[in-house]
Design an enzyme around this catalytic site. Structure first.
Site, short mmCIF file in Angstrom:
data_model
loop_
_atom_site.label_atom_id
_atom_site.label_comp_id
_atom_site.label_asym_id
_atom_site.label_seq_id
_atom_site.Cartn_x
_atom_site.Cartn_y
_atom_site.Cartn_z
NE ARG A 267 -3.11 -2.43 3.23
CZ ARG A 267 -3.32 -3.61 3.84
NH1 ARG A 267 -2.26 -3.20 3.84
NH2 ARG A 267 -3.87 -3.57 3.56
CE LYS B 294 -6.94 -0.72 4.79
NZ LYS B 294 -8.23 -0.45 3.57
CG HIS C 11 -4.87 0.16 -3.77
ND1 HIS C 11 -4.15 0.71 -2.74
CD2 HIS C 11 -5.96 -0.50 -4.02
CE1 HIS C 11 -4.93 -0.56 -2.35
NE2 HIS C 11 -5.77 -1.04 -2.44
NE ARG D 209 -3.50 -3.73 -0.71
CZ ARG D 209 -2.07 -4.35 -0.42
NH1 ARG D 209 -0.84 -4.81 -0.24
NH2 ARG D 209 -3.09 -4.61 0.46
CG HIS E 53 -6.24 -8.73 1.44
ND1 HIS E 53 -5.71 -9.30 -0.02
CD2 HIS E 53 -5.71 -7.41 1.37
CE1 HIS E 53 -5.92 -8.05 -0.51
NE2 HIS E 53 -5.47 -7.14 0.39
CE1 TYR F 211 -5.81 -7.58 -6.33
CE2 TYR F 211 -6.38 -8.74 -4.46
CZ TYR F 211 -5.97 -7.08 -5.23
OH TYR F 211 -5.65 -6.15 -4.82
#
Length: 303
Positions: free
Chosen positions: A151, A175, A249, A252, A275, A284
Site C-alpha cells: 500500500r 492497517k 493501488h 498493488r 489482507h 484477484y
C-alpha cells in the site's frame, strides 16, 4: 453539541486505525453535522441524531450523485458513531443500528499487463540513467510498489532500518498498525540500492533534514508523501489503456494478479498483501479468470 473529536480519539487510540481511515471518519461526520445544522436550523445536539435524520442525510447524498462506495462508507461511519454514542452512555439506544446504504459496486480492480508494466519501468530506467536524484527515487518507488504489492501508506512509512537489501525484505506497518515482513525481487533491490547510494543523500542535503529516518524522501528532504506518489503513478499510467483509477493501488492489484497468474498460492498472496480476510484476496482470482477469458476470446479460433 456533537463531539466528533472525542470519537476520533477513540478511533485513534481505542481501535488503532490508520490516519487515512480516521480522516475519512472525521470528514463524513463533519458533513453529517453540517447537514443536521442546515436541516434543523440550529446547532445540532446528540439527541437530534435519530434514524430519520441519518436516512435523510444519506438520501441527500444519493441525490447529489455520490458513488455507492462512498454512500456505503458514510453509512458505516454513522453506524460506528451511533454505536459509540450508546456504548459511552451519550445516548440510551443505538439509533443507527438499522441504517442501510446501497451496496458498493463490485468492480474488478485495474490491472496492467506484463508488457505495460515493463514499459513503465523502462521509461523510469531511462530517466534514472540521467543521474537525476528524483528519477532514481521514482524508479525505486515503483519497483517496490510493484515488486512487493505494498500500500502507498506502507511504502512512505518505511524507515531506513526497515529495508534489508541483503535479504530482499522490507518491514511495513499496515492497517490496524499490524506489522509484516514482505519480500521483493532483485530488480527492486538494485533500484533501491542505487537510490540509497546515488540519490537519497542529494535529496536529504537539498532539503536540509539530515536526521530523517525515512527511507524515501521528497524534494524538500523530508519523508515522501502519499500525494507525491499518487501524482507520480497517475502520470505514469495516465496514457495506458484500461478502466479504473490510475493510482498506486493499481500497482498493488497488478502485483497480486501477476503472482496468481504465475501460480502463487492464494494464502501466500493474502499474507504478502496483509489482507485480514482471504475473501479480500480472492477478488484477484476473478481478475485472473477474466484475463484468461479475454485471452481465450482473442486467441482461440472457435471462441
Amino acid at each position: 453539541m456533537i463531539d466528533v473529536e472525542a470519537f476520533v480519539e477513540h478511533l485513534r487510540h481505542g481501535r488503532g486505525l490508520s490516519e487515512h481511515t480516521i480522516r475519512s471518519y472525521r470528514s463524513d461526520l463533519a458533513d453529517l453535522v453540517a447537514f443536521a445544522a442546515v436541516h434543523l436550523g440550529r446547532d445540532p445536539r446528540v439527541a437530534d441524531l435519530d434514524l430519520d435524520l441519518l436516512r435523510e442525510w444519506l438520501y441527500r447524498a444519493t441525490r447529489s450523485g455520490l458513488a455507492r462506495a462512498t454512500l456505503a462508507r458514510r453509512s458505516a461511519t454513522a453506524r460506528a458513531f451511533t454505536r459509540w454514542l450508546e456504548e459511552t452512555g451519550r445516548t440510551a439506544v443505538d439509533v443507527g443500528v438499522r441504517l442501510r446504504a446501497p451496496k458498493a459496486e463490485s468492480r474488478l480492480p485495474r490491472v496492467l499487463t506484463e508488457p505495460q508494466i515493463d514499459g513503465v519501468l523502462r521509461s523510469l530506467e531511462l530517466r534514472a540513467d540521467t543521474d537525476d536524484p528524483g528519477a532514481r527515487r521514482d524508479l525505486a518507488v515503483v519497483e517496490l510498489l510493484y515488486g512487493s504489492g505494498l500500500r502507498v501508506s506502507e511504502l512512505v512509512g518505511a524507515d531506513l532500518a526497515d529495508v534489508d537489501l541483503g535479504r530482499l525484505m522490507v518491514r511495513v506497518t499496515g492497517k490496524g498498525a499490524k506489522q509484516r515482513v514482505v519480500p521483493f525481487g532483485v530488480p527492486a533491490a538494485e533500484a533501491l540500492g542505487r537510490y540509497l547510494d546515488r540519490a537519497r543523500p542529494s535529496l536529504v542535503a537539498a532539503g536540509g533534514e539530515p536526521g530523517t529516518t525515512a527511507f524515501f524522501v521528497g524534494a524538500e528532504g523530508g519523508r515522501l508523501g502519499t500525494r507525491a506518489v499518487h501524482r507520480l503513478v497517475a502520470r505514469l499510467l495516465g496514457d495506458i489503456p484500461g478502466a479504473g483509477p490510475a493510482g498506486p493501488h493499481a500497482l498493488r492489484h497488478t502485483a497480486a494478479t501477476h503472482l496468481l497468474d504465475g501460480g502463487a498460492d492464494l494464502r501466500a498472496v493474502q499474507e504478502l498483501l496483509g489482507h485480514a480476510s482471504l475473501g479480500t484476496t480472492q477478488i484477484y482470482t476473478h481478475v485472473s479468470t477474466e484475463r484468461l477469458r479475454e485471452s481465450y476470446r482473442s486467441a482461440h479460433p472457435r471462441a
